[in-house]
Design an enzyme around this catalytic site. Structure first.
Site: not given
Length: 456
Positions: A19, A104, A375, A393
């Site tokens: 299900r 269970y 990276y 900035s």
């Protein structure tokens, strides 16, 4: 509440879970970032079991990989019912003389105190041969009934379809969980038959067999029916998540955190919050987050694998990824992302910044639009920004690079070399001005476009 006798937990997880309509095994679907099977096993581990056996079937490779060496497994194939499933664990418990607790894998919220109560009841004065966990839901529906007297001694276990009108009026239902001494339980299991409509061997039959022998069986009733709710579909998984989150939100507030809109905050199973933490609306905690006292997590922030220090502020609209560490009184604002980076005490990155594989010293200021370029398509490199540095900035810090103590990087710089303590570094292209060039360009292009139209 003594529970001195050693016990083994047998956890049934052989069902196919059709299900769920998923390639992932049912019991591995996560609730609050943790597989439901592991929720259950965490409760079991609080009682220090002598052995743990998980009965597997379809998808056994997934379960075995998830368990590692934390539990033994045994295979149920073919799957002939719950009694047959428990029988498969007998070989793994060969020589074991303690108690057996049957659970269970898709019933993940059973509390340790409930398990302990079942085991303790097994050794009460009347020495029941089997102990069953019962519950009283608001609507008993078609659950099997437990017919018992006022002391909890069971007279009969009956499936709903076989129950009389009087028996159906009983509100005490069978959760399916039970406990028994190993020698008793496996002896009873060998006597269970499959003369029923499904041709299966049902675990509750051991109770009626024991009663037929003239032995006592008893029921322990949980006062929290939600802890025995099974999960068999995506809708039930969502309901279980909602149940867990509601409990955790209440717990967080009881322990001293302020949740501005509790229903919009989502915790992970291991989220740790200090005192006087404030959490604004729509905050999501993934696994591995700790938040220290007096920190504030502003709206629409997402944290995972991160540590937020005392008095620090996060967000709004911030993302802390694994390895992010914010030290005392540091600050990240809107649209700032951190990954494998440390933001030192009092340091701040107020907006529109990516800090990846970086170390930012105390009191440093990271300007809007700053990126640590960590990276190169193959390897990751680290950026170090020392105490008191000021990054202007729209700067790109191309790792590996170190910005010295109290150094300044001018706005718009692309820095690929180290900057010494106290230095100013500006890396900008030469500004070239050509008077009237734009006007002449526009005039020429307009004439060209007009000529092209005439030719058509």
């Amino acid at each position: 509440m003594i529970q001195k006798r050693e016990f083994a937990a047998v956890i049934l997880a052989a069902g196919k879970g059709t299900r769920m309509k998923s390639d992932l095994h049912k019991v591995l679907h996560p609730i609050a970032g943790r597989p439901m099977l592991h929720h259950l096993m965490a409760g079991v581990d609080l009682l220090e079991p002598a052995r743990k056996v998980v009965v597997v079937g379809a998808g056994r490779e997934q379960i075995e990989a998830a368990l590692g060496d934390t539990a033994r497994t045994c295979l149920q194939d073919p799957q002939l019912g719950t009694a047959h499933a428990v029988q498969q664990a007998e070989s793994e418990l060969d020589g074991f003389e303690g108690d057996v607790l049957v659970l269970y894998g898709d019933v993940p919220f059973v509390r340790a105190e409930t398990m302990r109560a079942m085991l303790n009841r097994l050794h009460a004065e009347d020495a029941p041969r089997v102990v069953v966990l019962g519950f009283e839901p608001k609507d008993p529906l078609a659950y099997g009934r437990v017919i018992a007297d006022g002391t909890g001694r069971i007279d009969k276990m009956v499936e709903f379809k076989d129950a009389s009108a009087e028996e159906r009026a009983c509100r005490l239902c069978n959760s399916g969980l039970m406990a028994g001494r190993a020698s008793d339980l496996f002896a009873l299991l060998r006597r269970v038959g499959n003369d029923n409509a499904q041709g299966e061997y049902y675990l509750p039959d051991v109770v009626n067999i024991a009663i037929g022998d003239g032995d006592a069986c008893a029921v322990v009733t949980t006062d929290a029916p939600g802890e025995v709710a099974g999960i068999n579909s995506r809708a039930e998984l969502a309901a279980a998540e909602a149940q867990w989150q509601a409990f955790r939100r209440e717990e967080a507030m009881a322990e001293g955190a302020t949740l501005k809109a509790p229903e919009t905050v989502f915790f992970s199973y291991d989220t740790q919050l200090g005192r006087d933490v404030v959490i604004e609306p729509s905050v999501v905690f993934g696994p591995g987050v700790t938040v220290a006292d007096r920190a504030r997590i502003k709206a629409f922030s997402h944290l995972e694998g991160a540590s937020v220090g005392e008095g620090a502020q996060v967000g709004p609209f911030a993302r802390l990824r694994p390895g992010a560490v914010m030290e005392r009184n540091s600050f990240v604002g809107n649209f700032v992302e951190m990954k494998a980076a440390v933001l030192g005490e009092g340091a701040k990155a107020s907006h529109l910044t990516y800090l990846g594989d970086a170390e930012v010293g105390a009191g440093a200021n990271i300007g809007a639009g700053t990126i640590t370029c960590n990276y190169d398509g193959y390897l990751k490199y680290r950026t170090v920004i020392k105490e008191g540095a000021f990054i202007g900035s729209n700067s790109s810090l191309i790792a590996p690079v170190t910005i010295g103590r109290d150094a300044i990087v001018g706005a718009g710089s692309a820095v690929s070399g180290d900057v010494a303590d106290g230095d100013l570094r500006m890396v900008r292209g030469e500004q070239i001005v050509k008077p009237g060039w734009a006007d002449r360009f526009h005039d020429a292009m307009k004439k060209k476009k007009a000529a092209a139209k005439r030719e058509r």
